[in-house]
Design a protein around this motif. Structure first.
Motif, PDB file in Angstrom:
ATOM      1  N   PRO A 367       8.024 -44.672 -22.869  1.00 56.94           N
ATOM      2  CA  PRO A 367       8.883 -45.233 -21.599  1.00 56.94           C
ATOM      3  C   PRO A 367       8.330 -46.102 -20.574  1.00 56.94           C
ATOM      4  O   PRO A 367       9.241 -47.165 -20.229  1.00 56.94           O
ATOM      5  N   ASP A 368       7.050 -45.842 -20.151  1.00 63.06           N
ATOM      6  CA  ASP A 368       6.578 -46.726 -19.162  1.00 63.06           C
ATOM      7  C   ASP A 368       6.240 -48.326 -19.520  1.00 63.06           C
ATOM      8  O   ASP A 368       6.828 -49.002 -19.024  1.00 63.06           O
ATOM      9  N   TYR A 369       5.881 -47.945 -20.876  1.00 64.56           N
ATOM     10  CA  TYR A 369       5.721 -49.271 -21.415  1.00 64.56           C
ATOM     11  C   TYR A 369       7.000 -50.168 -21.544  1.00 64.56           C
ATOM     12  O   TYR A 369       7.226 -51.332 -21.313  1.00 64.56           O
ATOM     13  N   THR A 370       8.079 -49.398 -22.260  1.00 68.75           N
ATOM     14  CA  THR A 370       9.183 -49.884 -22.700  1.00 68.75           C
ATOM     15  C   THR A 370       9.843 -50.441 -21.490  1.00 68.75           C
ATOM     16  O   THR A 370      10.688 -51.478 -21.419  1.00 68.75           O
ATOM     17  N   GLU A 371       9.873 -49.855 -20.274  1.00 63.72           N
ATOM     18  CA  GLU A 371      10.556 -50.119 -19.220  1.00 63.72           C
ATOM     19  C   GLU A 371       9.959 -51.576 -18.684  1.00 63.72           C
ATOM     20  O   GLU A 371      10.813 -52.490 -18.222  1.00 63.72           O
ATOM     21  N   HIS A 372       8.697 -51.776 -18.990  1.00 62.89           N
ATOM     22  CA  HIS A 372       8.045 -53.186 -18.390  1.00 62.89           C
ATOM     23  C   HIS A 372       8.494 -54.133 -19.126  1.00 62.89           C
ATOM     24  O   HIS A 372       9.083 -55.252 -18.799  1.00 62.89           O
ATOM     25  N   PHE A 373       8.910 -53.978 -20.515  1.00 59.51           N
ATOM     26  CA  PHE A 373       9.354 -54.985 -21.571  1.00 59.51           C
ATOM     27  C   PHE A 373      10.755 -55.256 -21.498  1.00 59.51           C
ATOM     28  O   PHE A 373      11.176 -56.312 -22.233  1.00 59.51           O
ATOM     29  N   LEU A 374      11.607 -54.552 -20.812  1.00 57.54           N
ATOM     30  CA  LEU A 374      13.028 -54.715 -20.729  1.00 57.54           C
ATOM     31  C   LEU A 374      13.350 -55.219 -19.445  1.00 57.54           C
ATOM     32  O   LEU A 374      14.630 -55.435 -19.261  1.00 57.54           O
ATOM     33  N   GLN A 375      12.472 -55.633 -18.663  1.00 54.74           N
ATOM     34  CA  GLN A 375      13.094 -56.345 -17.266  1.00 54.74           C
ATOM     35  C   GLN A 375      12.324 -57.643 -17.271  1.00 54.74           C
ATOM     36  O   GLN A 375      11.263 -57.793 -17.663  1.00 54.74           O
ATOM     37  N   PRO A 376      13.399 -58.820 -16.767  1.00 54.90           N
ATOM     38  CA  PRO A 376      14.517 -58.593 -16.378  1.00 54.90           C
ATOM     39  C   PRO A 376      15.573 -58.384 -17.674  1.00 54.90           C
ATOM     40  O   PRO A 376      15.046 -58.454 -18.848  1.00 54.90           O
ATOM     41  N   PRO A 377      16.937 -58.176 -17.374  1.00 54.30           N
ATOM     42  CA  PRO A 377      17.735 -58.186 -18.756  1.00 54.30           C
ATOM     43  C   PRO A 377      17.957 -59.197 -19.677  1.00 54.30           C
ATOM     44  O   PRO A 377      17.888 -58.973 -20.892  1.00 54.30           O
ATOM     45  N   GLU A 378      17.452 -60.430 -19.140  1.00 52.51           N
ATOM     46  CA  GLU A 378      17.402 -61.721 -20.058  1.00 52.51           C
ATOM     47  C   GLU A 378      16.128 -61.808 -20.753  1.00 52.51           C
ATOM     48  O   GLU A 378      15.954 -62.662 -21.805  1.00 52.51           O
ATOM     49  N   ALA A 379      15.078 -61.157 -20.718  1.00 52.29           N
ATOM     50  CA  ALA A 379      13.937 -60.903 -21.282  1.00 52.29           C
ATOM     51  C   ALA A 379      13.939 -60.739 -22.852  1.00 52.29           C
ATOM     52  O   ALA A 379      14.905 -59.886 -23.206  1.00 52.29           O
ATOM     53  N   HIS A 380      13.348 -61.466 -23.619  1.00 48.09           N
ATOM     54  CA  HIS A 380      13.163 -61.278 -24.978  1.00 48.09           C
ATOM     55  C   HIS A 380      14.594 -61.319 -25.376  1.00 48.09           C
ATOM     56  O   HIS A 380      15.122 -60.298 -25.905  1.00 48.09           O
ATOM     57  N   PRO A 381      15.300 -62.350 -25.752  1.00 50.54           N
ATOM     58  CA  PRO A 381      16.583 -62.296 -25.887  1.00 50.54           C
ATOM     59  C   PRO A 381      17.012 -62.021 -27.515  1.00 50.54           C
ATOM     60  O   PRO A 381      18.071 -61.445 -27.897  1.00 50.54           O
ATOM     61  N   ASP A 382      15.591 -62.019 -28.409  1.00 50.36           N
ATOM     62  CA  ASP A 382      16.073 -61.613 -29.768  1.00 50.36           C
ATOM     63  C   ASP A 382      15.410 -60.020 -29.972  1.00 50.36           C
ATOM     64  O   ASP A 382      15.717 -59.621 -30.994  1.00 50.36           O
ATOM     65  N   LEU A 383      15.199 -59.374 -29.016  1.00 52.88           N
ATOM     66  CA  LEU A 383      14.684 -57.965 -29.090  1.00 52.88           C
ATOM     67  C   LEU A 383      15.963 -57.230 -29.414  1.00 52.88           C
ATOM     68  O   LEU A 383      16.796 -56.867 -28.681  1.00 52.88           O
ATOM     69  N   ASN A 384      16.039 -56.376 -30.557  1.00 51.84           N
ATOM     70  CA  ASN A 384      17.169 -55.756 -30.996  1.00 51.84           C
ATOM     71  C   ASN A 384      16.685 -54.149 -31.635  1.00 51.84           C
ATOM     72  O   ASN A 384      17.583 -53.406 -31.885  1.00 51.84           O
ATOM     73  N   PHE A 385      15.381 -53.971 -31.619  1.00 47.67           N
ATOM     74  CA  PHE A 385      15.049 -52.629 -32.251  1.00 47.67           C
ATOM     75  C   PHE A 385      13.859 -52.047 -31.367  1.00 47.67           C
ATOM     76  O   PHE A 385      12.962 -52.706 -31.136  1.00 47.67           O
ATOM     77  N   ILE A 386      13.842 -50.855 -30.813  1.00 45.32           N
ATOM     78  CA  ILE A 386      13.112 -50.187 -30.020  1.00 45.32           C
ATOM     79  C   ILE A 386      12.917 -48.765 -30.280  1.00 45.32           C
ATOM     80  O   ILE A 386      13.812 -48.096 -30.708  1.00 45.32           O
ATOM     81  N   THR A 387      11.603 -48.577 -30.456  1.00 49.59           N
ATOM     82  CA  THR A 387      10.996 -47.241 -30.839  1.00 49.59           C
ATOM     83  C   THR A 387      10.312 -46.447 -29.503  1.00 49.59           C
ATOM     84  O   THR A 387       9.604 -47.133 -28.897  1.00 49.59           O
ATOM     85  N   MET A 388      10.815 -45.375 -29.175  1.00 47.57           N
ATOM     86  CA  MET A 388      10.255 -44.890 -27.908  1.00 47.57           C
ATOM     87  C   MET A 388       9.660 -43.352 -28.093  1.00 47.57           C
ATOM     88  O   MET A 388      10.605 -42.555 -28.753  1.00 47.57           O
ATOM     89  N   SER A 389       8.791 -43.068 -27.670  1.00 52.60           N
ATOM     90  CA  SER A 389       8.196 -41.470 -27.773  1.00 52.60           C
ATOM     91  C   SER A 389       8.104 -40.751 -26.531  1.00 52.60           C
ATOM     92  O   SER A 389       8.031 -41.347 -25.438  1.00 52.60           O
ATOM     93  N   SER A 390       8.292 -39.507 -26.513  1.00 53.62           N
ATOM     94  CA  SER A 390       8.184 -38.578 -25.326  1.00 53.62           C
ATOM     95  C   SER A 390       6.802 -38.190 -25.107  1.00 53.62           C
ATOM     96  O   SER A 390       6.453 -37.543 -24.097  1.00 53.62           O
ATOM     97  N   GLU A 391       5.794 -38.664 -25.843  1.00 48.84           N
ATOM     98  CA  GLU A 391       4.317 -38.007 -25.789  1.00 48.84           C
ATOM     99  C   GLU A 391       3.733 -39.017 -24.561  1.00 48.84           C
ATOM    100  O   GLU A 391       3.919 -40.297 -24.575  1.00 48.84           O
ATOM    101  N   PHE A 392       3.226 -38.458 -23.648  1.00 47.76           N
ATOM    102  CA  PHE A 392       2.602 -39.206 -22.380  1.00 47.76           C
ATOM    103  C   PHE A 392       1.487 -38.462 -21.800  1.00 47.76           C
ATOM    104  O   PHE A 392       1.258 -38.185 -20.667  1.00 47.76           O
ATOM    105  N   GLY A 393       0.380 -37.926 -22.587  1.00 48.17           N
ATOM    106  CA  GLY A 393      -0.842 -37.558 -22.077  1.00 48.17           C
ATOM    107  C   GLY A 393      -0.818 -36.192 -21.581  1.00 48.17           C
ATOM    108  O   GLY A 393      -0.056 -35.414 -21.972  1.00 48.17           O
TER     109      GLY A 393
END
Length: 519
Positions: A367-393
């Motif tokens: 989630p910490d990585y994913t949150e960076h890459f989803l901001q702002p909302p108009e970033a990566h206009p072609d991004l349509n598939f996300i995989t996210m894990s609950s593992e965090f050290g």
């Protein structure tokens, strides 16, 4: 007494064949290079030796070929289509020079665009230096034969940690010591001689903490802040060179390169690996189970550029955001980025996502990585598939599950239709999060998959909570989960759980069962 080459070439071919039949493969290879006549005589004998050794590898399971073919038919000529080759070099028998020569003969005779998976365990080679050097050169020749084929895909797996073969060394220096002065008697961080393991681990961890917010270079790394008010230090990074210069392919045609271990990132293969990555038209590059640290990756990322790169995965490699961002800015062609299993060290430059990876389609990370890459909302206009894990050290799963809500809120703000895969590592805190989730309605999520990994007990309460949680996705068409909902149990009836509650659902996959809404 050996006959001079000039006298050998005057003998009849039949007599030459009898003389050469008793020679080993290495001698035959050297002899065949003297003239065309000796080459014609030596090649059938070499061919026969190689087939016998390759067949032995196949019989032991160390050589697997798909689709299955006889070794003799594979080595008869070019143009043999193969989908997959697995080569296991993990013991003293398969690491012998003559065996490696035979493997080279197999790969050099084929012209294919399949996958090659080489599993290495070089512990035997490290213990026997006399065999190691020739083995390293022959292994490099095998890999050169593979990467020289158009569209080739190479996976190299395995690697025991060996500090003597790390490509980098690090030394702590006081701030008042210049880089040209001789270093004080402080041992390098990767030295284990006369050191207590726990202290060594602490020094490694401390070194990474002090350097993770600055991009490493060949010179000074880290800032000279005082060490608990006692004395200030900085870290000097040195690149080690190997005395063994392995042969490199001048124009590799490698398409996909998967490095799953340490050997290709340690000496003497480190330079070969970096050179191959930079020269080959690689579209897919991945690193898994590497033991390199943040400052090591800082050097590597600065020194590789792949104009054709389309898919990148760092697995559990410890890469800092500052170094990663500089690399990604040079590789706008990337469409698939996998940072799963890593830790988000540092942060992206504010609003950099707008210009970073404009063609990104798939992203995987915590989630910490994913949150960076989803901001702002108009970033990566072609991004349509996300995989996210609950593992965090060492962070608790309860905290990590709550971070899912933050990411889901960012997904809801995007204009494009999205697909999401959630990898759940533990049931600890899961039920509480499902029952108290604060994420808003996510109306642009059409496909959702939940994968339960590891030793995970999915209770009836968790199954029901998952179904209730799906109400956050009013536009969900397809739902998949890798656990079974027992339809024989009246309390977990598929019609009640899904079709009656979610009118828009078209497909539900539970475990091995697939359910479709009746027309």
């Amino acid at each position: 007494m050996a006959l001079p080459p000039t006298l050998l070439t005057d003998l009849p071919p039949e007599l030459l064949h009898e003389i050469c039949s008793g020679l080993d493969t290495r001698t035959l290879l050297l002899l065949s290079q003297m003239c065309h006549g000796l080459f014609d005589v030596a090649q059938p004998i070499i061919f026969k030796h190689q087939i016998a050794r390759l067949q032995s590898l196949a019989d032991s399971g160390d050589l697997i070929i798909k689709p299955g073919r006889e070794i003799k038919s594979l080595m008869n000529g070019k143009g043999v289509p193969l989908e997959y080759i697995h080569l296991n070099l993990s013991n003293s028998t398969s690491w012998k020079t003559q065996t490696l020569h035979s493997c080279y003969g197999l790969f050099s005779r084929m012209d294919y665009a399949g996958c090659t998976d080489i599993h290495l365990s070089l512990g035997h080679a490290w213990k026997h230096p006399n065999q190691a050097v020739s083995g390293w050169f022959q292994l490099a020749a095998i890999m050169n034969a593979i990467v020289g084929n158009p569209g080739s895909m190479l996976t190299v797996t395995g690697g025991e940690g060996n500090l003597n073969h790390w490509p980098f060394t690090y030394t702590l220096l006081p701030t008042n010591t210049s880089s040209t002065d001789p270093p004080p008697p402080v041992p390098p961080l990767n030295s284990t001689k006369n050191s207590i393991p726990i202290i060594h681990q602490f020094l490694q961890f401390f070194a990474s903490l002090r350097t993770r917010f600055s991009a490493p270079r060949n010179t000074l790394v880290g800032d000279p802040t005082p060490l608990y008010g006692v004395r200030a230090y900085h870290i000097v990074q040195n690149i080690k060179t190997s005395p063994h210069k392995l042969p490199r392919h001048p124009s590799p045609l490698l398409h996909a390169f998967h490095i799953n271990g340490n050997h290709l990132l340690h000496l003497p293969f480190f330079s070969w690996t970096i050179d191959t990555i930079n020269k080959a038209p690689i579209t897919c590059l991945s690193f898994e189970k590497t033991d390199l640290r943040e400052q090591d990756w800082g050097y590597i990322l600065q020194n590789i550029t792949i104009p054709t790169l389309n898919e990148l995965s760092f697995g559990s490699s410890r890469v800092t955001f500052p170094d990663l961002q500089l690399f990604l800015e040079r590789h706008s062609s990337i469409t698939i980025l996998n940072l799963m299993g890593g830790t988000a060290i540092g942060c992206l430059v504010p609003y950099s996502s707008k210009k970073l990876l404009p063609q990104l389609v798939e992203f995987a990370g915590d989630p910490d990585y994913t949150e960076h890459f989803l901001q702002p909302p108009e970033a990566h206009p072609d991004l349509n598939f996300i995989t996210m894990s609950s593992e965090f050290g060492i962070i608790s799963f309860e905290y990590q599950y709550s971070r899912f809500d933050d990411v889901l809120e960012l997904i809801a703000q995007r204009k494009q239709t999205m697909s999401l895969v959630l990898l759940l590592q533990s049931e600890a805190g899961l039920l509480n999060w499902l029952q108290n989730s604060t994420c808003p309605p996510v109306e642009n999520l059409n496909n959702l998959e939940i994968r339960v990994e590891g030793r995970f007990f999915v209770s009836t309460a968790i199954k029901r909570a998952i179904c209730d949680w799906l109400e956050h996705f009013p536009s969900l068409f397809h739902f998949k989960i890798n656990i079974n909902f027992d339809v024989s149990d009246d309390t977990l009836d598929i019609n009640t759980l899904f079709w009656d509650r979610f009118k828009q659902l078209e497909t539900v996959e539970c475990g091995r069962n697939t359910y479709r809404r009746a027309p």
